[in-house]
Design an enzyme around this catalytic site. Sequence first.
Site, PDB file in Angstrom:
ATOM      1  N   ARG A 105       0.838  -1.201   0.000  1.00 41.23           N
ATOM      2  CA  ARG A 105       0.000   0.000   0.000  1.00 41.23           C
ATOM      3  C   ARG A 105       0.868   1.244   0.000  1.00 41.23           C
ATOM      4  O   ARG A 105       1.955   1.254   0.594  1.00 41.23           O
ATOM      5  CB  ARG A 105      -0.910   0.039   1.226  1.00 41.23           C
ATOM      6  CG  ARG A 105      -1.999  -0.995   1.255  1.00 41.23           C
ATOM      7  CD  ARG A 105      -2.932  -0.768   2.442  1.00 41.23           C
ATOM      8  NE  ARG A 105      -2.207  -0.726   3.697  1.00 41.23           N
ATOM      9  CZ  ARG A 105      -2.594  -0.028   4.764  1.00 41.23           C
ATOM     10  NH1 ARG A 105      -3.678   0.729   4.720  1.00 41.23           N
ATOM     11  NH2 ARG A 105      -1.906  -0.060   5.879  1.00 41.23           N
ATOM     12  N   SER A 174       7.589  -5.441   6.567  1.00 42.02           N
ATOM     13  CA  SER A 174       7.244  -6.533   7.489  1.00 42.02           C
ATOM     14  C   SER A 174       7.982  -7.825   7.156  1.00 42.02           C
ATOM     15  O   SER A 174       7.379  -8.888   6.960  1.00 42.02           O
ATOM     16  CB  SER A 174       5.731  -6.749   7.478  1.00 42.02           C
ATOM     17  OG  SER A 174       5.071  -5.592   7.914  1.00 42.02           O
ATOM     18  N   ASP A 227       4.665  -2.718  12.004  1.00 45.32           N
ATOM     19  CA  ASP A 227       3.290  -2.276  12.256  1.00 45.32           C
ATOM     20  C   ASP A 227       3.016  -1.996  13.730  1.00 45.32           C
ATOM     21  O   ASP A 227       2.189  -1.141  14.058  1.00 45.32           O
ATOM     22  CB  ASP A 227       2.280  -3.300  11.711  1.00 45.32           C
ATOM     23  CG  ASP A 227       2.484  -4.700  12.270  1.00 45.32           C
ATOM     24  OD1 ASP A 227       3.465  -4.923  13.007  1.00 45.32           O
ATOM     25  OD2 ASP A 227       1.666  -5.580  11.955  1.00 45.32           O
TER      26      ASP A 227
END
Length: 492
Positions: A105, A174, A227
């Site tokens: 994203r 991640s 995150d």
Amino acid sequence: MRKVVVCATVIGACTVVAVVVHRYARKCRRWAKAIEILKELEEKCATPTWKLKLVADAMNVEMHAGLASEGGSKLKMLITYVDKLPTGNEEGLYYALDLGGTNFRVLRVQLGGKYGGIISQEFTEVSIPPNLMVGTSDELFDYIAAELAKFVAQENQDFQVSPGRQRELGFTFSFPVMQTSLASGNLVKWTKGFNIDGTVGQDVVAELTKAIRRQGLDMRVNALVNDTVGTLAGGRYTNSNVIAAIILGTGTNAAYVERVQAIPKWHGPLPDSGDMAINMEWGNFRSSHLPLTEYDCALDAESFSPGDQIFEKMTSGLYLGEIVRRVLCKIAEEAFFFADNVPPKLKIPFILSTPDMCAMHHDSSTDLNVVGSKLKNILEISDTSLEVRKVVVEICNIIATRGARLSAAGILGILKKLGKDTKSEVEGQKNVIAMDGGLYEHYTEYSKCLENTLKELVGEDISESIIIEHFNDGSGVGAALLAASHSQYLDA
């Protein structure tokens, strides 16, 4: 002749009765065995208050050990180099790139300063072609940078960069990295289906920056984050009392704000704030006090990481449904719970997801229709009785309750480390835990149990000062906020 007929009738009737009695006796034995397995599960998964406090104490001890030295604990207690969390005064346009799997994203967030908050935000999500997941580093990052440039080119009038300033970005990556500064980190290994030559050991921020330059885009990567730290940043932006962040989703992790003086393994200069965000990687916590069962041990032994991520395997969304399946499988094998044979689908690992488990646990219909349809549609087990469905719900309840209560014990461990588990000397002082993740957000029975357990553990007086708040999208908005709080223009 009549006597023969009568005798034959009587014998036939007796035979039918014998068969019925035999079937009833067999059913009773099966049911007794099923209840025995259920009771044993309940006992092995028990999390009384005294045990949870031992888990919290063990978490606290491991936190100290992980902060003292690298490799000193199962908890990695990673230094994030984030020494300035958002204050809510940030303003301007900032970006985030969230690369965590087969999609990525790109986001932009316009911040309005002290009283403006987040004025507007937009994002786009892009799939990564399979060939780029096994191609070269340049091919992957060029593709990402091209999409980033396209996203910037399509900006409307609501998003404005101050004249003469570079665009600034927070990069959520991640995958395992060894972070060397706020905006640099070397890739340890690829996971999630990626296998790109030449990237392992390289600085992923440098790779992205080179690709951005090749696109002719004037953009600076301010922060490399995960995150959980992003959730911590997002929580702090909206509430200055946020002290920690917990992710409870497919996996689980925790991050919190630590005083640098309490980090013996930190050898850098003392930051102006005196604080440092710590990424605990608490999924890897383990202790002799954890209520492990035969199902947990078997799941762990058959996993890709035997002996690792034990806490995560007991508490997070990837595994809870699988533990339920394993319990059902044992009942089917030893108590013939569903039929004389074990349903073939029930033998397939991970066929029962945690969202399916959640739906069954939340079933409030009088005849547990949702449970019946899940058993039929997923496991091909038809015509289940209400009693059988109730047992399935109880298994879901036992596994979810254990996970939620252990998560609460982990939070208590953090509160203990920070000295927040006792009455504050400051009247009205609040300590806020920012929560995110699909498990916490959607599994209501789990999240309610976690919150109630935390109140139980800290006591009524302290519980008034501990607040749990849901913050969504730490990997996106949180990363953009960290780009803002570490902007090169803060002193301008």
